[in-house]
Design a protein around this motif. Structure first.
Motif, short mmCIF file in Angstrom:
data_model
loop_
_atom_site.label_atom_id
_atom_site.label_comp_id
_atom_site.label_asym_id
_atom_site.label_seq_id
_atom_site.Cartn_x
_atom_site.Cartn_y
_atom_site.Cartn_z
N VAL A 72 -0.80 -3.48 2.05
CA VAL A 72 -0.99 -3.15 0.63
C VAL A 72 -1.49 -4.41 -0.06
CG1 VAL A 72 1.43 -3.64 0.02
CG2 VAL A 72 0.07 -2.15 -1.43
N VAL A 73 -2.48 -4.24 -0.94
CA VAL A 73 -3.00 -5.36 -1.74
C VAL A 73 -2.41 -5.21 -3.14
CG1 VAL A 73 -5.01 -6.57 -2.64
CG2 VAL A 73 -5.11 -5.48 -0.37
N LEU A 74 -1.58 -6.16 -3.51
CA LEU A 74 -0.95 -6.19 -4.82
C LEU A 74 -1.74 -7.18 -5.67
CD1 LEU A 74 1.49 -5.43 -6.62
CD2 LEU A 74 2.76 -7.28 -5.51
N THR A 75 -2.50 -6.66 -6.65
CA THR A 75 -3.31 -7.52 -7.50
C THR A 75 -2.53 -7.86 -8.76
OG1 THR A 75 -5.33 -6.54 -6.63
CG2 THR A 75 -5.53 -7.80 -8.68
N LEU A 76 -2.35 -9.16 -8.96
CA LEU A 76 -1.54 -9.67 -10.06
C LEU A 76 -2.34 -10.65 -10.91
CD1 LEU A 76 1.64 -10.64 -7.99
CD2 LEU A 76 1.30 -8.53 -9.30
N THR A 77 -2.02 -10.72 -12.19
CA THR A 77 -2.45 -11.84 -13.04
C THR A 77 -1.20 -12.67 -13.29
OG1 THR A 77 -4.22 -10.60 -14.11
CG2 THR A 77 -3.41 -12.55 -15.27
N ILE A 78 -1.27 -13.93 -12.92
CA ILE A 78 -0.18 -14.87 -13.15
C ILE A 78 -0.64 -15.83 -14.24
CG2 ILE A 78 1.30 -16.64 -12.13
CD1 ILE A 78 1.74 -13.89 -10.86
#
Length: 200
Positions: free
Chosen positions: A112-118
């Protein structure tokens, strides 16, 4: 020993324990297919709607969903006594095949690719180091290390952020099956810094 070396040693110790547990409790091939293999032609993603703006998480919410933003505290990566406020926004969650992430390695469960903005919203540097610090679990299965060495194109979110800096990128995880939650822990044995609800 500096902070980074301590975290790396702690991460490796956690991986050795997790590896021993997985090896002792691995399922046979017949269970693996039922536990998370994607069906051909099935939708592979649960992602944000175009133009959707991140919404804050309601007070007391246990897990972030796609489009939601939460806050967490992070250390600066060099000195664990220095902490700062960070923000995470879940941009998308996409189940993936090995080809989708550009690898020939097979997942133990489901990629699974979990795309986040940090983003660092504090006044000191803060680190986000997901490798060895992200765990998947559901009602049936206890917390399991979900991190991989796989990467996807785009910005790398594994970094030290100065105040005001941000990055958006994908973290490739290997989860037991669809659904459940993924939690980020800023240290071995720590409470989760934030948790993401995974779609089925």
């Amino acid at each position: 020993m500096n902070s980074f070396a301590r975290r790396a040693a702690a991460s490796m110790a956690g991986l050795v324990v997790a590896s021993a547990l997985v090896t002792g409790c691995s399922s046979g091939p017949e269970e693996k297919d039922a536990a998370g293999a994607a069906e051909p032609g099935a939708p592979a993603a649960a992602a944000e709607t175009p133009g959707e703006r991140p919404s804050p998480v309601a007070a007391g919410a246990k897990a972030l969903s796609v489009g939601q933003t939460g806050a967490f505290t992070a250390v600066d990566g060099e000195d664990d006594s220095k902490k700062t406020k960070m923000q995470v926004t879940v941009k998308s969650v996409k189940y993936a095949t090995p080809a989708d992430v550009g690898t020939t390695n097979e997942p133990e469960g489901q990629f699974v690719v979990l795309t986040l903005t940090i983003k660092n919203v504090g006044d000191k540097p803060g680190a986000f180091r997901p490798y060895g610090m992200m765990q998947w679990e559901d009602a049936e299965t206890a917390a399991q290390d979900a991190t991989t060495l796989e990467t996807v194109e785009g910005q790398q979110v594994d970094a030290v952020y100065k105040p005001g800096q941000s990055a958006t990128g994908g973290v490739v995880l290997d989860v037991v099956r669809r659904g459940g939650t993924v939690s980020y822990h800023d240290g071995i044995g720590s409470d989760p810094s934030f948790t993401v609800k995974m779609p089925k």
